[in-house]
Design an enzyme around this catalytic site. Structure first.
Site, PDB file in Angstrom:
ATOM      1  N   ARG A 110     -19.175 -52.820 -60.863  1.00  0.00           N
ATOM      2  CA  ARG A 110     -19.672 -51.695 -61.655  1.00  0.00           C
ATOM      3  C   ARG A 110     -20.079 -52.189 -63.045  1.00  0.00           C
ATOM      4  O   ARG A 110     -19.382 -51.969 -64.039  1.00  0.00           O
ATOM      5  CB  ARG A 110     -18.577 -50.619 -61.760  1.00  0.00           C
ATOM      6  CG  ARG A 110     -19.032 -49.311 -62.409  1.00  0.00           C
ATOM      7  CD  ARG A 110     -17.886 -48.337 -62.433  1.00  0.00           C
ATOM      8  NE  ARG A 110     -16.723 -48.892 -63.127  1.00  0.00           N
ATOM      9  CZ  ARG A 110     -15.542 -48.293 -63.216  1.00  0.00           C
ATOM     10  NH1 ARG A 110     -15.348 -47.138 -62.618  1.00  0.00           N
ATOM     11  NH2 ARG A 110     -14.545 -48.857 -63.872  1.00  0.00           N
ATOM     12  N   GLU A 152     -21.071 -48.638 -57.688  1.00  0.00           N
ATOM     13  CA  GLU A 152     -19.723 -48.173 -57.351  1.00  0.00           C
ATOM     14  C   GLU A 152     -19.487 -48.381 -55.856  1.00  0.00           C
ATOM     15  O   GLU A 152     -20.427 -48.418 -55.057  1.00  0.00           O
ATOM     16  CB  GLU A 152     -19.589 -46.690 -57.680  1.00  0.00           C
ATOM     17  CG  GLU A 152     -19.879 -46.315 -59.121  1.00  0.00           C
ATOM     18  CD  GLU A 152     -18.637 -46.353 -59.970  1.00  0.00           C
ATOM     19  OE1 GLU A 152     -17.557 -46.649 -59.403  1.00  0.00           O
ATOM     20  OE2 GLU A 152     -18.736 -46.095 -61.170  1.00  0.00           O
ATOM     21  N   LYS A 217      -3.838 -59.787 -50.333  1.00  0.00           N
ATOM     22  CA  LYS A 217      -2.577 -59.042 -50.297  1.00  0.00           C
ATOM     23  C   LYS A 217      -2.469 -58.212 -51.581  1.00  0.00           C
ATOM     24  O   LYS A 217      -3.085 -58.554 -52.590  1.00  0.00           O
ATOM     25  CB  LYS A 217      -1.395 -60.006 -50.114  1.00  0.00           C
ATOM     26  CG  LYS A 217      -1.171 -60.978 -51.284  1.00  0.00           C
ATOM     27  CD  LYS A 217      -0.132 -60.448 -52.255  1.00  0.00           C
ATOM     28  CE  LYS A 217       0.177 -61.414 -53.359  1.00  0.00           C
ATOM     29  NZ  LYS A 217       1.009 -60.858 -54.417  1.00  0.00           N
ATOM     30  N   HIS A 247      -2.389 -66.814 -50.424  1.00  0.00           N
ATOM     31  CA  HIS A 247      -2.788 -68.114 -50.980  1.00  0.00           C
ATOM     32  C   HIS A 247      -1.677 -69.150 -50.904  1.00  0.00           C
ATOM     33  O   HIS A 247      -1.948 -70.352 -50.949  1.00  0.00           O
ATOM     34  CB  HIS A 247      -3.277 -67.959 -52.429  1.00  0.00           C
ATOM     35  CG  HIS A 247      -2.199 -67.691 -53.424  1.00  0.00           C
ATOM     36  ND1 HIS A 247      -1.764 -66.419 -53.732  1.00  0.00           N
ATOM     37  CD2 HIS A 247      -1.467 -68.534 -54.193  1.00  0.00           C
ATOM     38  CE1 HIS A 247      -0.810 -66.491 -54.638  1.00  0.00           C
ATOM     39  NE2 HIS A 247      -0.607 -67.757 -54.937  1.00  0.00           N
ATOM     40  N   LYS A 251      -1.408 -73.815 -49.881  1.00  0.00           N
ATOM     41  CA  LYS A 251      -0.838 -74.871 -50.715  1.00  0.00           C
ATOM     42  C   LYS A 251      -0.440 -76.071 -49.850  1.00  0.00           C
ATOM     43  O   LYS A 251       0.138 -75.921 -48.775  1.00  0.00           O
ATOM     44  CB  LYS A 251       0.368 -74.341 -51.488  1.00  0.00           C
ATOM     45  CG  LYS A 251       0.004 -73.338 -52.585  1.00  0.00           C
ATOM     46  CD  LYS A 251       1.224 -72.884 -53.343  1.00  0.00           C
ATOM     47  CE  LYS A 251       0.847 -71.929 -54.464  1.00  0.00           C
ATOM     48  NZ  LYS A 251       0.079 -72.583 -55.527  1.00  0.00           N
ATOM     49  N   GLU A 285       8.966 -66.942 -61.835  1.00  0.00           N
ATOM     50  CA  GLU A 285       7.868 -66.965 -62.802  1.00  0.00           C
ATOM     51  C   GLU A 285       8.433 -66.792 -64.201  1.00  0.00           C
ATOM     52  O   GLU A 285       9.386 -66.025 -64.395  1.00  0.00           O
ATOM     53  CB  GLU A 285       6.862 -65.860 -62.509  1.00  0.00           C
ATOM     54  CG  GLU A 285       6.179 -65.967 -61.160  1.00  0.00           C
ATOM     55  CD  GLU A 285       5.185 -64.849 -60.933  1.00  0.00           C
ATOM     56  OE1 GLU A 285       4.000 -65.038 -61.245  1.00  0.00           O
ATOM     57  OE2 GLU A 285       5.607 -63.781 -60.469  1.00  0.00           O
ATOM     58  N   HIS A 309       4.640 -63.923 -49.370  1.00  0.00           N
ATOM     59  CA  HIS A 309       4.865 -65.344 -49.640  1.00  0.00           C
ATOM     60  C   HIS A 309       6.196 -65.842 -49.078  1.00  0.00           C
ATOM     61  O   HIS A 309       6.249 -66.838 -48.346  1.00  0.00           O
ATOM     62  CB  HIS A 309       4.854 -65.608 -51.146  1.00  0.00           C
ATOM     63  CG  HIS A 309       3.569 -65.253 -51.829  1.00  0.00           C
ATOM     64  ND1 HIS A 309       2.360 -65.256 -51.189  1.00  0.00           N
ATOM     65  CD2 HIS A 309       3.307 -64.889 -53.113  1.00  0.00           C
ATOM     66  CE1 HIS A 309       1.411 -64.913 -52.040  1.00  0.00           C
ATOM     67  NE2 HIS A 309       1.957 -64.686 -53.205  1.00  0.00           N
ATOM     68  N   LYS A 407      10.186 -62.156 -62.413  1.00  0.00           N
ATOM     69  CA  LYS A 407       9.357 -62.465 -63.580  1.00  0.00           C
ATOM     70  C   LYS A 407      10.248 -62.613 -64.809  1.00  0.00           C
ATOM     71  O   LYS A 407      11.371 -62.126 -64.848  1.00  0.00           O
ATOM     72  CB  LYS A 407       8.321 -61.360 -63.803  1.00  0.00           C
ATOM     73  CG  LYS A 407       7.261 -61.311 -62.710  1.00  0.00           C
ATOM     74  CD  LYS A 407       6.174 -60.309 -63.039  1.00  0.00           C
ATOM     75  CE  LYS A 407       5.058 -60.348 -62.005  1.00  0.00           C
ATOM     76  NZ  LYS A 407       4.345 -61.639 -61.976  1.00  0.00           N
TER      77      LYS A 407
END
Length: 555
Positions: A110, A152, A217, A247, A251, A285, A309, A407
């Site tokens: 957009r 859109e 995902k 992803h 790896k 993380e 994951h 996190k």
């Protein structure tokens, strides 16, 4: 030079070699491409780079796997994922000589942009985030195929223009009607985009061409929504044309789990309940949610990481050896493991959740989750989740698998630790082995990819004192070629049509069957427990391990 196959002027030497070595059906012939590439490459440097490529054709280890003529349509090109990962990965594939000369990239978003505006955004993203060196000739070749369509997702006219643009690209660049549609958009827009592709006929592949859709995902937010999404998608695309991207499966160290287990007789005989005490799978993380409040709140750590994951890592660690590494064989073994996963009876004592409070990270003060911009003050979304699972089969009966993610933890690290039982008899005094821990094999997924084996060794001296030591394998030290970035590998697999690294819908559903009861339990428990930013999670997580007489590994 073969006059029956036209080589565009912008083709580089490696790309020209790949094109000339294709059969009329578009299949690369390894025995031909090597000879042709050597004759047209022009410089030893270019050929050396091609031969050192980590993404080689498994039929001939000397050759790269080159995608055939195609267009990649990227929905959500202005998003963080596209700019940090996808656009740089596309350039890196081109820089390695793995994209065909006519490869084209179409952005849809957009924005009131012309083609050159999208090209500039792509250029800037590549310059900042690409892993391979920037080369002007590679960029020029890629830029020739860049196109942008504004609109859109609900705009019929915009999708009609997209269909016209793709037909024009087919005529000008010889892409043969082969389209991959990458949905780098929030999950709520998946059904809208898929139905537009159906309405315009873009999902229907003419004979001799292909159409594929790539979904990021999370694949739904629970079992019911995942099944609904699959119903919508499967009504438009056949299952073999749906690529669900996790992803982590791209790896190198995750794929090495299979090599470690099944290519070595050293580990597999003790990879079972007779020798393994427990398994810890961690994704930590050190960052907060950043600007992702709109996505993250209501999703949380378990849905964001554990459902995909970490359960995929569990399946790879615990599965039986497949008959081959093709997609169906791998999926069958992973599905068997996920079907055998059992939840503990007491979810209150065998799970933990928390949210980060204000604290210090990297020497700087940071705000708590509820103080992040866009987060409601009454949010009950967790930023830390830990669960205990068991697998009801002969290999793993009685061996707990502990999964945790969070996190604002102490540092960024993802690892799988297989912790072994203590030796049944030690001819040592208690003092000799006082500081000896348990043997462990640790697979480091990020950031320092490699494998560590921890075992006991005698301390030099006259006394018989034993303490832990480690043997370490690091990818960066053992292999001269760099590992491809996960999205680089996965994007190439999409364009080639190679599905082993992509979860099947049944795997998605089985993962939600595991997580949904835990989420339902947590929904009745009020606010998650606070933990200071920069720590290793809430006290309830340590208490969960202590009940079993175990502790989390120090990371």
């Amino acid at each position: 030079m073969n006059k029956d196959r036209h080589v565009p002027e912008q083709a580089g030497p490696v790309e020209e070699a790949a094109l000339l070595a294709r059969s009329p059906e578009g299949v690369t012939r390894p025995e031909e491409s090597m000879a042709v590439a050597a004759s047209v490459a022009g410089t030893a440097t270019t050929m050396q780079a091609a031969l050192a490529n980590p993404l080689r054709d498994p039929r001939d280890k000397r050759l790269p796997r080159v995608a055939g003529p195609c267009v990649l349509v990227l929905f959500g090109v202005t998003g963080d994922l596209a700019q940090r990962k996808l656009l740089p990965a596309i350039y890196d594939l081109g820089n390695r000589g793995l994209l065909p000369p006519g490869f084209s990239l179409v952005g849809f978003a957009r924005r009131d942009w012309a083609n050159q505006d999208f090209a500039q955004l792509t250029h800037d993203a590549i310059k900042e985030h690409a892993r391979t060196p920037f080369r002007e000739e590679v960029w020029k070749q890629l830029a020739e195929g860049i196109h942008f369509v504004p609109g859109e997702f609900s705009d019929d006219d915009a999708f009609d223009k997209l269909a016209d643009a793709l037909a024009d690209i087919d005529r000008r660049r010889g892409t043969g009607g082969n389209y991959a549609f990458y949905l780098s958009v929030p999950p709520k827009f998946f059904p809208v985009v898929v139905k537009q592709l159906q309405r315009t006929g873009l999902a229907d592949a003419p004979e001799g061409s292909w159409r594929r859709v790539v979904i990021e995902k999370p694949f739904g937010h629970d079992l019911a929504s995942a099944m609904e999404l699959n119903t919508i998608t499967s009504a438009v695309f056949p299952e073999e044309s749906v690529f669900r991207i996790d992803h982590y499966l791209g790896k190198e160290t995750v794929q090495n789990i299979m090599a470690l287990r099944f290519a070595n007789n050293l580990f597999e005989p003790i990879w079972n309940r007779g020798y393994v005490d427990h398994v810890q799978i961690t994704m930590a993380e050190d960052i907060g949610i950043g600007g992702r409040a709109g996505y993250y709140d209501g999703i949380g750590a378990a849905r964001d990481v554990i459902q995909n994951h970490l359960l995929q890592l569990l399946a790879l660690v615990a599965m039986e050896d497949p008959t081959s590494f093709d997609a169906d064989a791998l999926r069958r073994e992973k599905e068997k493991v996920l079907k055998a996963v059992r939840l503990p009876q007491d979810l209150g004592s065998s799970t933990a959740r928390g949210k980060y409070a204000a604290g210090w990270q990297g020497g700087e003060p940071v705000v708590g989750y509820l103080e992040e911009e866009g987060i409601p003050a009454d949010s009950i979304t967790e930023t830390y989740a830990a669960i205990k699972l068991e697998i009801a089969n002969r290999r793993w009966a009685g061996v707990p698998f502990y999964l945790r993610t969070g996190k604002r933890l102490g540092r960024r690290v993802t690892e799988v630790a297989v912790v072994f039982q203590r030796a049944p008899h030690l001819p040592f005094s208690k003092d000799d082995t006082e500081i000896l821990g348990q043997n462990a094999l640790v697979i480091r997924v990020q950031p320092d990819e490699g494998i560590t084996v921890r075992f006991g060794s005698k301390v030099p001296g006259t006394a018989m004192e034993v303490r832990d030591v480690s043997m370490d394998f690091a990818y960066g030290e053992s292999f001269m070629e760099s590992s491809p970035e996960a999205y680089e590998r996965l994007l190439l697999d999409v364009l080639i049509g190679d599905p082993p690294l992509f979860p099947h819908q049944r795997e998605v559903e089985l993962s939600w069957l595991i997580l949904d009861p835990i989420e339902d339990h947590w929904a009745t428990q009020g606010q998650p427990e606070d933990y200071p930013a920069g720590s290793w999670g809430p006290p309830s997580s340590d208490a969960m391990m202590a009940r079993d007489g175990r502790v989390w590994r120090r990371l």
